[in-house]
Write an enzyme that holds these catalytic residues in place. Sequence first.
Site, PDB file in Angstrom:
ATOM      1  N   GLY A 273      -8.851   5.618 -67.325  1.00  0.00           N
ATOM      2  CA  GLY A 273      -7.625   5.899 -66.640  1.00  0.00           C
ATOM      3  C   GLY A 273      -6.345   5.137 -67.188  1.00  0.00           C
ATOM      4  N   GLY A 274      -6.868   4.608 -68.566  1.00  0.00           N
ATOM      5  CA  GLY A 274      -5.418   3.948 -69.279  1.00  0.00           C
ATOM      6  C   GLY A 274      -5.274   2.618 -68.736  1.00  0.00           C
TER       7      GLY A 274
ATOM      8  N   SER B  66     -12.972   6.662 -72.215  1.00  0.00           N
ATOM      9  CA  SER B  66     -11.243   6.310 -72.640  1.00  0.00           C
ATOM     10  C   SER B  66     -11.399   4.776 -72.301  1.00  0.00           C
ATOM     11  CB  SER B  66     -10.587   7.065 -71.421  1.00  0.00           C
ATOM     12  OG  SER B  66      -9.427   7.220 -71.747  1.00  0.00           O
TER      13      SER B  66
END
Length: 521
Positions: free
Chosen positions: A135-136, A215
């Site tokens: 989710g960055g 991610s």
Amino acid sequence: MLSLSVAFLALSAHASPIFSRDDGTLVTTAQGAVQGTLVTPTVRQWLGIPYAAPPTGTSRFAAPQPAPSWSSTLSASAFGNSCPSVLDTEFLTIIGLLQQQESIAYDEDCLNLNIWAPATSRPQGGAVMLWVYGGGDMFGSSNTPYYSGTTFVEDHDDLVIVTFNYRMDIFGFPNAPQQLTNVGLLDLDAAIQWVYANIAAFGGDPERITIFGESAGALAVDAYAFSHPTDTVVKGIIAESGTAQLTSILQIGSTSPSETNSSWNTVANALGCGTAGDAAQLACMQAVPWQTLLSEVVSGGESFTPYPDGQTIFSDVSTRSSNGEFLKVPFLVGNNANEGDIFAVAFEEGDFGNTIPVATTVLSDAVTEVVFLCPASKAANDRTNAGVATWRYRFEGVYLDATNNNADLRAFHTVEVPMVFGTYNLSTFSYAPVSNEIALSAWMQSAWVTFAQNPVSGLSSYGWTQYSTNILSSTIARLGNSDNPSGATYSPPIDFDVGCGAVNALTPYVIDLIDDLGSIF
């Protein structure tokens, strides 16, 4: 893949007298008794267990502290609070999660975890897989349907799944001159230590812990290897679509936290805490209600991501990687064939209202290669050169229930996550899973489990050969390729990595594009 605020009762409020049950769902931890549920006849589940103290008041922006004890039995039948998030609405809309992520409870008191374990009628002492969501570092939550561990455990013996919440954005990565440590990454440390100390009571083996993430979560688990080179707790690492080198590739930390126009000082000044960068400023920022703090971050459009603090993230991580300065445990790493599709589509639809086909593909390919493919290649090569058992994959499957029949989306960033968890059937789009998708999900999930059960050689017995730096050796597993859409085919590095030598020249231009895209991992 995922991640505003909803009032929610503190976790401690769940504590209440509960009568003992004989289904193995009442467990005693170091902090106290926890009552879970039998979510299926063969799977036990516990939700919202605190693994650290609430990071509130003077503990905001600070390293996590041990979870407090409780005297009554803690009810673990519902997810705990999720950590405050800056939701990327375009991204979450594309993957069909926006409404769900907007509806869950957020609060600063959010350091809790969830466990799925086999029923006591099944074998106990299973390998443990601890999941770190992406989710960055801006949004994300363990309370996400795709991250349920039920299918994982239901379909595999010798396995326990753990997911947890960690602090994000300004709460986890404040980049404050008074406190430069990435406390969001320290939350991972705390979760690992809690699991190591307590997981045996839930039917897990503390000596077989694998951490895996996607991610920003992949960045976190890889970064753990660099910050804990002599660790004895984690026995395997799986990095999906991300590596620790993202911090240098994306030029994270290029602005000094002490500069007047830094994100920290900009937000602090707007909230009346000034730009002095002293103890008084920090105390002022710790006293601001978390909702007000988050609102200012959102309205000001400020970005808070991991900073090279020399403790959890290193500015010279690429050199450290080349030199083998990392935890030498088996490593599974890979990326999706078209990672950049979702970022290009989100950017174009957000700015122009629709996509430009050729531009979408060009931008996507550049982002995919610079941010995901080539870093995965380097990570795999460096691990192999250091004598670490390494496996590498490339996910290529394209499915309507994931893309919502959007022709601009192929094997995009995050699309493999429901395949790994076996939760693809939870898609909110009106397309049913197809047989090849179902079969490939089973193949991938079993591969990930096999790795966790025996990180050193499990996948070799599964038929997947260790990665080789020989550019002609077919050791990259292509998952969902048209030649075998329900399993794996194998190709050599030369098929994908030939352009990585030119990436350094292209990187500045791609970074400029990424700046326009906003959140990228």
